[in-house]
Design a protein around this motif. Sequence first.
Motif, PDB file in Angstrom:
ATOM      1  N   GLN A 150      54.636  28.345  77.485  1.00 40.90           N
ATOM      2  CA  GLN A 150      55.254  29.974  77.353  1.00 40.90           C
ATOM      3  C   GLN A 150      56.459  29.497  77.075  1.00 40.90           C
ATOM      4  N   GLN A 157      59.095  31.504  75.334  1.00 36.20           N
ATOM      5  CA  GLN A 157      60.208  32.640  75.264  1.00 36.20           C
ATOM      6  C   GLN A 157      60.486  32.733  76.790  1.00 36.20           C
ATOM      7  N   TYR A 209      52.605  36.507  81.414  1.00 31.75           N
ATOM      8  CA  TYR A 209      52.731  37.608  80.603  1.00 31.75           C
ATOM      9  C   TYR A 209      51.575  38.686  80.372  1.00 31.75           C
ATOM     10  N   GLY A 210      51.678  39.642  80.009  1.00 31.84           N
ATOM     11  CA  GLY A 210      50.535  40.335  79.705  1.00 31.84           C
ATOM     12  C   GLY A 210      49.981  39.818  78.163  1.00 31.84           C
ATOM     13  N   GLY A 211      50.933  39.623  77.387  1.00 29.83           N
ATOM     14  CA  GLY A 211      50.622  39.094  76.110  1.00 29.83           C
ATOM     15  C   GLY A 211      51.964  38.106  75.703  1.00 29.83           C
ATOM     16  N   MET A 212      51.714  37.180  74.687  1.00 23.62           N
ATOM     17  CA  MET A 212      53.127  36.806  74.111  1.00 23.62           C
ATOM     18  C   MET A 212      52.664  36.484  72.355  1.00 23.62           C
ATOM     19  N   GLU A 213      53.416  37.077  71.655  1.00 23.58           N
ATOM     20  CA  GLU A 213      53.406  37.054  70.327  1.00 23.58           C
ATOM     21  C   GLU A 213      53.371  35.943  69.640  1.00 23.58           C
ATOM     22  N   HIS A 231      50.789  45.722  70.714  1.00 24.03           N
ATOM     23  CA  HIS A 231      52.193  45.223  71.144  1.00 24.03           C
ATOM     24  C   HIS A 231      52.445  43.978  70.421  1.00 24.03           C
ATOM     25  N   GLU A 232      51.553  43.239  70.741  1.00 18.30           N
ATOM     26  CA  GLU A 232      51.703  41.724  70.172  1.00 18.30           C
ATOM     27  C   GLU A 232      51.689  41.646  68.779  1.00 18.30           C
ATOM     28  N   HIS A 265      54.684  42.768  66.979  1.00 11.55           N
ATOM     29  CA  HIS A 265      55.616  41.684  66.863  1.00 11.55           C
ATOM     30  C   HIS A 265      55.586  40.891  65.545  1.00 11.55           C
ATOM     31  N   PHE A 313      68.171  41.235  72.376  1.00 12.76           N
ATOM     32  CA  PHE A 313      66.706  41.276  72.582  1.00 12.76           C
ATOM     33  C   PHE A 313      66.038  42.796  72.322  1.00 12.76           C
ATOM     34  N   GLU A 373      62.266  43.684  71.250  1.00 12.35           N
ATOM     35  CA  GLU A 373      61.230  44.600  72.179  1.00 12.35           C
ATOM     36  C   GLU A 373      61.211  46.059  71.807  1.00 12.35           C
ATOM     37  N   TYR A 409      64.829  40.326  83.130  1.00 10.98           N
ATOM     38  CA  TYR A 409      63.889  40.671  82.421  1.00 10.98           C
ATOM     39  C   TYR A 409      63.490  42.117  82.903  1.00 10.98           C
ATOM     40  N   TYR A 415      63.118  47.394  76.004  1.00 10.65           N
ATOM     41  CA  TYR A 415      61.743  48.100  75.619  1.00 10.65           C
ATOM     42  C   TYR A 415      61.865  49.413  75.459  1.00 10.65           C
ATOM     43  N   ARG A 438      50.471  37.039  86.680  1.00 15.73           N
ATOM     44  CA  ARG A 438      51.195  37.749  85.517  1.00 15.73           C
ATOM     45  C   ARG A 438      52.386  38.262  86.220  1.00 15.73           C
TER      46      ARG A 438
HETATM   47  N1  BES Z   1      57.439  38.687  73.975  1.00 18.37           N
HETATM   48  C1  BES Z   1      56.877  39.733  75.281  1.00 18.37           C
HETATM   49  C2  BES Z   1      56.909  38.574  76.639  1.00 18.37           C
HETATM   50  C3  BES Z   1      58.255  38.001  76.724  1.00 18.37           C
HETATM   51  C4  BES Z   1      59.320  38.610  77.091  1.00 18.37           C
HETATM   52  C5  BES Z   1      57.979  36.679  77.186  1.00 18.37           C
HETATM   53  C6  BES Z   1      60.631  38.071  77.230  1.00 18.37           C
HETATM   54  C7  BES Z   1      59.344  36.138  77.657  1.00 18.37           C
HETATM   55  C8  BES Z   1      60.574  36.608  77.396  1.00 18.37           C
HETATM   56  C9  BES Z   1      55.787  40.241  75.004  1.00 18.37           C
HETATM   57  O1  BES Z   1      55.720  40.770  73.649  1.00 18.37           O
HETATM   58  C10 BES Z   1      55.549  41.389  75.944  1.00 18.37           C
HETATM   59  O2  BES Z   1      56.431  42.032  75.870  1.00 18.37           O
HETATM   60  N2  BES Z   1      54.459  41.390  76.543  1.00 18.37           N
HETATM   61  C11 BES Z   1      54.229  42.490  77.549  1.00 18.37           C
HETATM   62  C12 BES Z   1      53.389  43.264  76.900  1.00 18.37           C
HETATM   63  C13 BES Z   1      53.434  45.126  77.042  1.00 18.37           C
HETATM   64  C14 BES Z   1      54.798  45.423  76.742  1.00 18.37           C
HETATM   65  C15 BES Z   1      52.357  45.899  76.187  1.00 18.37           C
HETATM   66  C16 BES Z   1      53.927  41.922  78.905  1.00 18.37           C
HETATM   67  O3  BES Z   1      53.687  40.851  79.060  1.00 18.37           O
HETATM   68  O4  BES Z   1      53.461  42.897  79.802  1.00 18.37           O
END
Ligand code: BES
Length: 613
Positions: A130, A132, A277-281, A305-306, A309, A324, A328, A388, A393, A562
Amino acid sequence: MDPVDPHSYADSSQPFASHLALSLFFDFPSRTIHGSALLSLPRPHAGPLTLDTRSLSISSAIDPLSSTPLPFSLSPIVDPIKGQSLTITLPDSALASVLLTFTTSPQASAIQWLSPPQTALKTHPYVYTQCQAIHTRSIFPCQDTPAARLQYTALLNLPVELSAVMSAERVGRGRPEPGQARGACLDALWCADTRVVESFNMQWPVPPYLFAFACGAITGRDIGPRSRVYSEGSSVLEEAVCEFAGVEEMVREGERLFGGYEWGRFDLLVLPPSFPYGGMENPMMVFLTPTVIAGDGTGAQVVAHELAHSWTGNLITNTNNDHFWLNEGFTTYAERRIVEAVQGEEIAALSIGIGWRGLLEEVERFKDNMELTKLKTNQEGIDPDEIYSQVPYEKGFQFLWRIERQIGRPAFDEFLKKYIATFKFKSIDSDTFVEFLKANVPGIEKEIDLQLWVEGTGIPSDAMEPVSNLYTKIVSLSKDFVLGKLPTEEDVLDWRGQEWELYLENLPKVLDPSQVLALDERYRLAEHNYWEAKVAFLTLAAASGCRDYYGMMEKTLKEVGRMKYLRPLYTALVQGNSKDEGKILAKRIFAEAKDMYHPIAQGVVESILSRHM
Ligand code: BES
Ligand code: ZN
């Protein structure tokens, strides 16, 4: 020295590498990677070239044409946020490429190594990254700023029984060949019979934080014409195939709204539960937590979401983390447009409403440091993982939604498409966006206080909650709870996870333990299969000092890594109504669960605990 990014040693008076050829040898027993990186510059350069590193040991720097060693030095100071700078001195005759060889640390902040017992199948080890926001530098030396985009090729040398995936195009799998390692001392290891090499290519220039790999007993199944879902083991894979069946429809909606999908494939990797994380793009291969597989299709939101991105963030990137929100905020807006198109307005409104709640809470959390409630921030000396928050967002979303309301949806859609087409494959800052907006929507600054939105603190008065019957109904049911009224069976008949999440997020932060129990007795929220709802409930229970749920909290904190769940649960335990007991419990759980967490999550939890001990 001309810094471009508060989180990087990269110097804008030096050329940024435009291509990287990477060879990585995975040594599972020592949890290290031996690597070589051939960095190519867009023009010959003489004198110092400064790169970012973190806990890397550098073996050599070489002129690849003459094979002569180049002088290099790691800064003696280790900055807790930025790491160590590596300066290579290029000869006066100038060079357009450098070859570095290096070894990662077992503690590399981007990398989690899992032993077989920590995996789903329990038979093979697993490793994934991971990167980012600023962890790529712990895998290989680079100008680790999103201002510096680069193309790359990667050769991953693995034990033959494993396979790899990357945020890049897969080129092939084959026998290791001499010379691929580009480091004399590695050649013997590299070509052993027990090894295989998988090769990848990223043909588009991407910011370094989008570099990613995973390696383990990984298999995949097709779920669409350009999508395959990968995971370890078979049961997760089966569930993932169902949960993400609608992926192609979402990609098409994305294309309709924002222009062509530029990345070829859109694959998904479901990681072990420790994924932070929930997801990473990661481009071409989104990384996802298995907690998004709720069994009812609600995981689609994170995928939306991903996917979003792919346009906002991966095509247009922020120059550094101060901006940032450009990543987001735009992505949250784009995600909700995709969700609205495939799941309808009411579901999109729920998501806006949950986000609105989140934003109010963040503004409260940062009341002593309002700087962090700005869209455009100043993160000098600040660790991006520490701060964070939902602000980029949700305030970012609100800003774009405000502009949409002002000029109308058709005009805003056209504007968005033009914005993306204009800046794709570039990294930009907030001012560039504002100038582009003013140039393309003449007079907008007279209608909306753009400066207040971008540079002001808190929530501007022209932000708003969603307008939706379902949303309003749920919020009013939350208010009724304070009067002692639980929602009726009929009220909650159609509720899926998100409805419960919104309901719970709108309750007071602390309740009487008897109220927590009453709610759970009726609706079994502590066992909800939608993790956001379950965690919202357990957080409420922890904050209310409700000891009955300590067992469930422990189970949850040991099951997943997570951070969206770890942060509120650990915080509620150490700050909640039975603090002393909560603190002891939190400390013990962390000591026992720590090894399961990704290094980034370990750092974040450590910081929560140390602030409250
Ligand atoms: N890019 C982010 C995750 C991230 C942000 C990793 C900053 C490291 C530093 C990813 O796109 C994200 O926002 N994931 C969210 C998903 C949600 C907003 C649907 C998450 O992980 O919860
Ligand atoms: Zn995102």
